[in-house]
Each structure stands twice: as C-alpha cells, then as structure tokens.
Design an enzyme around this catalytic site. Structure first.
Site, PDB file in Angstrom:
ATOM      1  N   ASP A  10       0.875  -1.154   0.000  1.00  0.00           N
ATOM      2  CA  ASP A  10       0.000   0.000   0.000  1.00  0.00           C
ATOM      3  C   ASP A  10       0.930   1.227   0.000  1.00  0.00           C
ATOM      4  OD1 ASP A  10      -2.351   1.615   0.547  1.00  0.00           O
ATOM      5  OD2 ASP A  10      -1.615   1.747   2.604  1.00  0.00           O
ATOM      6  N   LEU A  11       0.408   2.393  -0.360  1.00  0.00           N
ATOM      7  CA  LEU A  11       1.286   3.577  -0.422  1.00  0.00           C
ATOM      8  C   LEU A  11       1.179   4.423   0.847  1.00  0.00           C
ATOM      9  CD1 LEU A  11       3.218   5.382  -2.068  1.00  0.00           C
ATOM     10  CD2 LEU A  11       1.202   6.478  -3.063  1.00  0.00           C
ATOM     11  N   ASP A  12       0.014   5.065   0.999  1.00  0.00           N
ATOM     12  CA  ASP A  12      -0.171   5.983   2.121  1.00  0.00           C
ATOM     13  C   ASP A  12      -0.190   5.214   3.448  1.00  0.00           C
ATOM     14  OD1 ASP A  12      -0.963   8.044   3.809  1.00  0.00           O
ATOM     15  OD2 ASP A  12      -3.066   7.767   3.335  1.00  0.00           O
ATOM     16  N   THR A  18       1.390  10.226   3.800  1.00  0.00           N
ATOM     17  CA  THR A  18       0.600  11.270   3.145  1.00  0.00           C
ATOM     18  C   THR A  18      -0.730  11.467   3.866  1.00  0.00           C
ATOM     19  OG1 THR A  18       0.267   9.530   1.504  1.00  0.00           O
ATOM     20  CG2 THR A  18       1.514  11.436   0.796  1.00  0.00           C
ATOM     21  N   LYS A  46      -8.800   6.155   5.764  1.00  0.00           N
ATOM     22  CA  LYS A  46      -7.566   5.534   5.265  1.00  0.00           C
ATOM     23  C   LYS A  46      -7.895   4.388   4.309  1.00  0.00           C
ATOM     24  CE  LYS A  46      -4.368   6.943   8.819  1.00  0.00           C
ATOM     25  NZ  LYS A  46      -3.561   6.553   9.973  1.00  0.00           N
ATOM     26  N   SER A 115      -2.600   0.729  -4.348  1.00  0.00           N
ATOM     27  CA  SER A 115      -3.062   1.910  -3.610  1.00  0.00           C
ATOM     28  C   SER A 115      -4.377   2.430  -4.161  1.00  0.00           C
ATOM     29  CB  SER A 115      -1.992   3.008  -3.740  1.00  0.00           C
ATOM     30  OG  SER A 115      -2.504   4.256  -3.346  1.00  0.00           O
ATOM     31  N   ALA A 116      -5.179   3.019  -3.277  1.00  0.00           N
ATOM     32  CA  ALA A 116      -6.441   3.629  -3.706  1.00  0.00           C
ATOM     33  C   ALA A 116      -6.214   5.003  -4.326  1.00  0.00           C
ATOM     34  CB  ALA A 116      -7.370   3.761  -2.501  1.00  0.00           C
ATOM     35  N   LYS A 146     -10.971  -0.762  -1.741  1.00  0.00           N
ATOM     36  CA  LYS A 146     -10.777  -1.615  -0.572  1.00  0.00           C
ATOM     37  C   LYS A 146     -11.980  -1.373   0.356  1.00  0.00           C
ATOM     38  CE  LYS A 146      -5.873  -0.494  -0.928  1.00  0.00           C
ATOM     39  NZ  LYS A 146      -4.757   0.292  -0.402  1.00  0.00           N
ATOM     40  N   GLU A 170      -0.124  -3.364   4.579  1.00  0.00           N
ATOM     41  CA  GLU A 170      -1.231  -2.412   4.656  1.00  0.00           C
ATOM     42  C   GLU A 170      -1.316  -1.725   6.011  1.00  0.00           C
ATOM     43  OE1 GLU A 170      -3.850  -0.746   3.816  1.00  0.00           O
ATOM     44  OE2 GLU A 170      -4.046  -1.259   1.707  1.00  0.00           O
ATOM     45  N   ASP A 171      -1.718  -0.442   6.004  1.00  0.00           N
ATOM     46  CA  ASP A 171      -1.903   0.261   7.288  1.00  0.00           C
ATOM     47  C   ASP A 171      -3.378   0.454   7.625  1.00  0.00           C
ATOM     48  OD1 ASP A 171      -2.326   2.209   5.202  1.00  0.00           O
ATOM     49  OD2 ASP A 171      -2.283   3.731   6.780  1.00  0.00           O
TER      50      ASP A 171
HETATM   51  P1  B16 Z   1      -6.316  10.286  -3.748  1.00  0.00           P
HETATM   52  P2  B16 Z   1      -3.627   4.212   0.042  1.00  0.00           P
HETATM   53  C1  B16 Z   1      -5.441   6.160  -0.015  1.00  0.00           C
HETATM   54  O1  B16 Z   1      -4.137   5.732  -0.229  1.00  0.00           O
HETATM   55  C2  B16 Z   1      -5.507   6.998   1.245  1.00  0.00           C
HETATM   56  O2  B16 Z   1      -5.244   6.196   2.396  1.00  0.00           O
HETATM   57  C3  B16 Z   1      -6.879   7.599   1.382  1.00  0.00           C
HETATM   58  O3  B16 Z   1      -6.954   8.408   2.547  1.00  0.00           O
HETATM   59  C4  B16 Z   1      -7.182   8.433   0.125  1.00  0.00           C
HETATM   60  O4  B16 Z   1      -8.484   8.992   0.187  1.00  0.00           O
HETATM   61  C5  B16 Z   1      -7.071   7.522  -1.102  1.00  0.00           C
HETATM   62  O5  B16 Z   1      -5.781   6.968  -1.139  1.00  0.00           O
HETATM   63  C6  B16 Z   1      -7.338   8.262  -2.394  1.00  0.00           C
HETATM   64  O6  B16 Z   1      -6.304   9.187  -2.599  1.00  0.00           O
HETATM   65  O7  B16 Z   1      -7.261  11.372  -3.340  1.00  0.00           O
HETATM   66  O8  B16 Z   1      -4.871  10.725  -3.801  1.00  0.00           O
HETATM   67  O9  B16 Z   1      -6.746   9.607  -5.029  1.00  0.00           O
HETATM   68  O10 B16 Z   1      -3.569   4.073   1.529  1.00  0.00           O
HETATM   69  O11 B16 Z   1      -4.613   3.261  -0.618  1.00  0.00           O
HETATM   70  O12 B16 Z   1      -2.285   4.229  -0.624  1.00  0.00           O
HETATM   71 MG    MG Z   2      -2.790   3.148   3.385  1.00  0.00          MG
END
Ligand code: B16
Ligand code: MG
Length: 219
Positions: A10-12, A18, A46, A115-116, A146, A170-171
């Site tokens: 996962d990224l964030d 972030t 998240k 990542s989302a 997710k 994953e966090d």
């Molecule tokens: P964006 P991950 C997710 O990243 C974040 O945890 C989540 O808070 C955010 O809304 C989502 O990405 C979408 O991000 O607005 O940059 O498209 O944890 O799946 O890496």
């Molecule tokens: Mg995350």
C-alpha cells in the site's frame, strides 16, 4: 504453505505518510462545508477512495451536494492535497521503506504497489522510488475500492503469482480486509488493535528485514 514470491505495498501509511496531508486538506474542506472533522474521522478514510471519502464526510455532516458541486469539492480537496504533497522531498519516505524495497528486490522478490490513490505515480516519482515497482495498481486503474480485493488481485495477475504467495503490506483496516478477501498473506503496519485481522502487525518497514518477515509468516 505456499512459498512467498512477491510483495504488494500500500502507499499511504506504508511507504509514505501522506495521511497527514489528506487530513489537512479534508479538514479545510469540511470547515468550508461547516462539518466537524477530526483525526478519528480521518482514520476512517484511510484506504478509502476520494469519492467515497467525500460521501462519508457529507454523511457525517448530514448534508449532501449536487453532482456539480460534489465534483468541484473533490477537485478543491485534491488541489490543496497536492500543494502539500509537492513540497515533499525524496527523503520523506517512511523510515526503512526505501531499504526494505531495495532488500526485497535484492532477494529477487516481485514487487508491486496497490493503492487507492490517483496520485500514486506522482508521489512515487517525488520519492524517487517509481522504478522499484514492477507494477503500479492505483486509483486510476481500479473500479472497486478496498475492502474489495480488486487492487491486489490486479497486482497478483500482473505479477503472474497466486495470491497465497504474495504478502500485502497495509496500514488500513479496509486494506487488510481486502488482502484477506483476496486470499493474500497480510502484514499490518500500525496499531495491532486496529489491524487485528492481519497475520502479523509491525510498527513500520524499519522493524524487520524482508527475510525476517517471510520467516515470521512461515513460522
Ligand atoms: P487520492 P492508500 C489512499 O491511499 C488513502 O489512504 C486515502 O486516505 C485516500 O483517500 C485515497 O488513497 C485516495 O487518494 O485522493 O490521492 O486519489 O492508503 O490506498 O495508498
Ligand atoms: Mg494506506
């Protein structure tokens, strides 16, 4: 037990923090809409897509927006978010993340991102780790968020490896749920109480080497 052949990150919250920028941007937007938004609310977003995040915030504020305003608010939040993100330097990866990626590649493990976020490529470029990932499955490629396993299943398909041979890092609770639903091995990063469904929970990628993680999962 199937041998472990790859990692999906996962990224964030795993590679980079972030979440603090998402929080600031959502809080600014919520304030503009007259909705209370705190750290506990942010925790619930998240791993949740941008669209679903705004839907939740509006729901918490018992309000709604027409389609045009909804789009405009999402764009506004993203602009504020990107203002923070663009200030990031290459050394803002979370402790141990870059070394863990390098060690994984040195072991010839297959490495991908799940990542989302629709900003994943930009962030990986800013951190100068784009090339560490053989595949990048992000918010621009998926149709289901997710806890649906789609983001990781697409990664497994790209890598050509069965989910039971891939470890998801994953966090978020939703992310661990997604990993489990897709039949992946799982490592939670963060609070063991929040990530109780993960096979093991660690505080960050600095804590163990890839080999130590594999040994723990095989134990
Ligand atoms: P964006 P991950 C997710 O990243 C974040 O945890 C989540 O808070 C955010 O809304 C989502 O990405 C979408 O991000 O607005 O940059 O498209 O944890 O799946 O890496
Ligand atoms: Mg995350």
């Amino acid at each position: 037990m199937a041998p472990i052949k790859g990692f999906l990150f996962d990224l964030d919250g795993v590679i980079v923090d972030t979440a603090k920028f998402h929080f600031k941007a959502w809080q600014k937007l919520a304030a503009e809409l007259g909705i209370h938004f705190d750290e506990a609310d942010n925790e619930k977003l998240k791993g949740v897509s941008r669209k679903e995040s705004l839907e939740k915030i509006l729901e918490w504020g018992h309000t709604s927006l027409d389609a045009e305003r909804f789009e405009a608010m999402m764009a506004k939040k993203n602009d504020w978010y990107l203002d923070f993100v663009k200030e990031m330097s290459a050394d803002e990866a979370l402790p141990g993340a870059k070394d863990f990626l390098a060690a994984s590649l040195a072991l010839k493990l297959r490495v991908g991102l799940g990542s989302a976020s629709k900003n994943a490529e930009l962030i990986l470029n800013l951190l100068q780790i784009h090339d560490s990932f053989e595949c990048i499955i992000d918010g621009t490629k998926i149709t289901r968020s997710k806890p649906d396993p789609q983001v990781f299943s697409m990664g497994a398909e790209f890598l050509g490896i069965e989910p039971q041979s891939i470890v998801v890092f994953e966090d978020s609770q939703a992310g661990i749920e997604a990993a489990r639903a897709g039949g992946f091995r799982s490592v939670g990063i963060g609070d063991p109480k929040i990530l109780a469904d993960a096979e093991i929970v660690i505080s960050g990628l600095h804590q163990f080497s890839p080999t130590e993680i594999i040994n723990k999962l095989n134990f």
